[in-house]
Structures are given as C-alpha cells and as structure tokens.
Design a protein around this motif. Structure first.
Motif, mmCIF file in Angstrom:
data_model
loop_
_atom_site.group_PDB
_atom_site.id
_atom_site.type_symbol
_atom_site.label_atom_id
_atom_site.label_comp_id
_atom_site.label_asym_id
_atom_site.label_seq_id
_atom_site.Cartn_x
_atom_site.Cartn_y
_atom_site.Cartn_z
ATOM 1 N N ALA A 201 0.810 -1.225 0.000
ATOM 2 C CA ALA A 201 0.000 0.000 0.000
ATOM 3 C C ALA A 201 0.844 1.277 0.000
ATOM 4 O O ALA A 201 0.474 2.258 -0.666
ATOM 5 C CB ALA A 201 -0.970 -0.021 1.183
ATOM 6 N N LEU B 270 1.488 3.036 -3.310
ATOM 7 C CA LEU B 270 0.369 3.594 -4.068
ATOM 8 C C LEU B 270 0.058 5.033 -3.687
ATOM 9 O O LEU B 270 -0.807 5.665 -4.303
ATOM 10 C CB LEU B 270 -0.883 2.733 -3.855
ATOM 11 C CG LEU B 270 -0.710 1.226 -4.095
ATOM 12 C CD1 LEU B 270 -2.011 0.499 -3.829
ATOM 13 C CD2 LEU B 270 -0.207 0.949 -5.507
ATOM 14 N N THR B 271 0.749 5.557 -2.662
ATOM 15 C CA THR B 271 0.502 6.906 -2.175
ATOM 16 C C THR B 271 1.786 7.720 -2.260
ATOM 17 O O THR B 271 2.825 7.306 -1.745
ATOM 18 C CB THR B 271 0.017 6.881 -0.711
ATOM 19 O OG1 THR B 271 -1.153 6.048 -0.624
ATOM 20 C CG2 THR B 271 -0.326 8.281 -0.230
ATOM 21 N N HIS C 138 -2.707 -4.028 -2.468
ATOM 22 C CA HIS C 138 -2.348 -3.669 -3.845
ATOM 23 C C HIS C 138 -3.314 -2.691 -4.493
ATOM 24 O O HIS C 138 -3.002 -2.125 -5.547
ATOM 25 C CB HIS C 138 -2.247 -4.922 -4.700
ATOM 26 C CG HIS C 138 -3.415 -5.858 -4.542
ATOM 27 N ND1 HIS C 138 -4.671 -5.563 -5.026
ATOM 28 C CD2 HIS C 138 -3.500 -7.072 -3.934
ATOM 29 C CE1 HIS C 138 -5.487 -6.579 -4.736
ATOM 30 N NE2 HIS C 138 -4.802 -7.502 -4.057
ATOM 31 N N GLY C 139 -4.490 -2.500 -3.927
ATOM 32 C CA GLY C 139 -5.406 -1.491 -4.431
ATOM 33 C C GLY C 139 -6.250 -1.894 -5.625
ATOM 34 O O GLY C 139 -7.049 -1.081 -6.111
ATOM 35 N N ASP D 201 -9.374 -3.366 -7.149
ATOM 36 C CA ASP D 201 -10.705 -3.588 -6.583
ATOM 37 C C ASP D 201 -11.143 -5.039 -6.777
ATOM 38 O O ASP D 201 -11.034 -5.604 -7.873
ATOM 39 C CB ASP D 201 -11.712 -2.643 -7.250
ATOM 40 C CG ASP D 201 -13.009 -2.563 -6.461
ATOM 41 O OD1 ASP D 201 -13.776 -3.548 -6.492
ATOM 42 O OD2 ASP D 201 -13.243 -1.522 -5.830
#
Length: 348
Positions: free
Chosen positions: A15, A18-19, A47-48, A50
């Motif tokens: 995670a 991803l930011t 992992h983001g 969906d």
C-alpha cells in the motif's frame, strides 16, 4: 546472489507504494527488492486492485470455459497470427515435460487491426481474438488495465530498489506484449499426479498472478520445491527473465510449476513486459570482475522464441519452415534455479 536459503514466500503490504510521499515507501521498496534478490517471489497485499474487477473477470472466465469445446475452438490460438485466443488442453509443453493439464485463453494489449507493426507481421502485437460471448470482453479488459497499471508501479519500485531512478524503465513501456492468461485447471479425481504447468521461469519482466486456490510450487536454490500458500485476495509476484538479465543475476527468475490441483482451479497471470524491440543488457552497476555480464537479449524476440518452442501449433510451423526463431534464440529453461544448477555442474 544465490537464492539457496529461502524456505517460505514473503507476504508484503505494498500500500505505501500507491501513495505519493508515504512515510513507509522507502522501507517497502527495500522489502520488495530483498524479496526479488533472495526469493524471486512474494505475495502482495494492499495492492489497491478492486475485488469487484476480479469477481467480474472470474465470472466471465467461468462462462467461457463452460462452453462446448467446438465453440471455444472457434477462437483457437492457432487461428491467430499474433498468439491470441483459446489454448486447449495439451497444446502447451514446457522443456522436458508432458503436455500441460490445463486450458487457457490468452490475450494482450489490444491494438487496432491497422497497427503498422501488426500489418508488418509482428508475431506478438495487434488485436485480440475475442469469443462471441456476451459480457466477456469488457470485464477482461477492465481487469487487464488495472493490473497493468499496478505492474508499472512495481517496475518503478524495482528500479528504486536497484539504486536507479524510479523512471529508469518507463521509456520501454509504451505498447508492450504484456499477456494476460485466463487459465482453467479442471479437477479430475482419476488424474495421475503430473504437472498442471511444467517447471519454467517466466519470460518477461515480472508476473502478477491471481489464483482461486493453491497448487503453485517454487524451487529454491538448493533444488527443493516449496508450496506457495494460497492467500485470499493477494497477488503472487514473481521475477521474470528480463529482470534477471537487467540486474545481471541480482534479481532471481525463480523456477516454478503447478502440481496436480486438489480442486478445480482458475488462475490469472499478467506477464508484464517491456516493448518488443527493447534491448535488455545488464546494468553497469551489476557488472564487475566477479560477475561478468550475462548475454543481452531483445525483449520481444526472447518472449516469442520461448513461446514458439512451447506451443504445439508454433512448433509445427517451425518444423515445416513457415516460421523461424530469432537469431540467438535461447532454449527453454535457460534461466532460474534449474539453469544455475546446470551451470554449476558444467561450468564453462
């Protein structure tokens, strides 16, 4: 670095990648690099991607493989000129192995039919071959795009873990032959215990796999096969041949296989590649007198050569002379632990 000591596959929360400016980004990059060096495999959570995209993909895949064989064969991969479509059981054979006990549907970056590379005969670029099946193409492509984007994030993180700029490989990712496979392993209680997929490494940069159950095994540097436990909603990441070459063996393309499955299994690997004509040679930072440079290769030519040697319809074309391998094509199983063991046993 010799990956001889791992006995488990690390689970990494990615995670922070991803930011932008996440405080744990550097530590996450370091853990990712360590997994690539020691193991060549990891399980990725956070992992983001969906879950609804995966659910829709799985539903579409189930509908396709439930079709009668003659209907699936309408999109048989041997009908295409750029390796897209349905792969029946027994079509694919890895080095020294029996035919794989699986069926698949293969697709890649969906380029228009008037793309000049396709018209010029590129063997891996161009349009996909789609079955005549409602609500199939859209969910498959939606999943492809999401996982492709995640792979780009990981490639940037790998560059950082190597001490390179994050965008080191970006210029090589415009229209790559990055393949998504929809794979179905039928359950057969009477089947002999033979591989669902024979032992191999992956031919691209990295692979992101979502399976529905266990069955995957990896080989460590000692030659032992280890189970990759099923982790709900996780991606299985593994390093491919190209990153092993680019890092001159610093990263490990780990040999893996699928054994006889305990239940019906679906598996969705995205093989993330760079552009077809990308010249891949060891980065200078990883070449010295103790580590001579591995021979370079061209990304797309390597992928095509390995593919042509493992699919029966392409092997028939090689045999009749209608298809030829690229110059300096390497034989199957030229990377990974099995190749290293052969080199150690027969140096020079």
């Amino acid at each position: 670095m010799d990956a001889t000591d791992f006995t488990a596959i690390p689970i990494l929360d990615i995670a922070p990648l991803l930011t932008a400016d996440h405080p744990d980004r550097a530590a996450t990059v370091a853990r990712l690099g360590d997994a690539a060096r020691r193991v060549g495999f990891a399980q990725l959570v956070g992992h983001g991607v969906d879950q609804s995209l995966f659910d829709a993909l799985l539903a579409a895949t189930r509908r396709f493989f439930a079709l009668p064989t003659e209907e699936k064969m309408r999109s048989y991969i041997g009908r295409s000129s750029n390796h897209r479509g349905y792969v029946p059981i027994g079509e694919e054979v890895f080095a020294g192995a029996t035919p794989d006990h699986k069926e698949a549907f293969d697709l890649s970056l969906d380029l228009p039919a008037d793309d000049p590379r396709y018209l010029a005969g590129n063997p891996l670029l161009g349009p996909n071959q789609w079955p005549d099946l409602d609500d199939f193409r859209a969910p498959v492509l939606a999943y492809y795009r999401a996982v492709f984007d995640l792979a780009r994030v990981l490639l940037r993180a790998f560059a950082e873990s190597l001490g390179e700029p994050a965008d080191r490989f970006d210029r090589h990712v415009s229209t790559p032959p990055a393949q998504l496979r929809l794979i179905h392993y039928p359950f057969d209680a009477e089947a002999q215990d033979r591989p669902g997929i024979g032992a191999h490494t992956d031919y691209e940069c990295l692979t992101l796999l979502r399976p529905t159950t266990g069955g995957l095994e990896v080989m460590n540097g000692a030659g032992d096969w280890l189970d990759v436990p099923f982790v709900e909603n996780a991606f299985v990441l593994n390093i491919g041949d190209l990153l092993e070459v680019w890092t001159n063996g610093e990263f490990t393309a780990t040999t893996h296989r699928v054994r006889k499955v305990p239940a019906e299994r679906y598996s969705f690997p995205l093989f993330f590649n760079v552009d077809y004509d990308t010249a891949v040679a060891p980065l200078p930072a990883f070449v010295d007198q103790h580590r001579p440079a591995k021979p370079p290769l061209v990304a797309g030519e390597h992928l095509f050569a390995q593919t042509a040697q493992s699919f029966r319809y392409l092997r028939r074309r090689l045999a009749d002379g209608s298809l030829t391998l690229p110059e300096d094509a390497r034989p199957l199983s030229s990377f990974g632990q099995e190749a290293r063991q052969r080199e150690a046993a027969h140096p020079g």
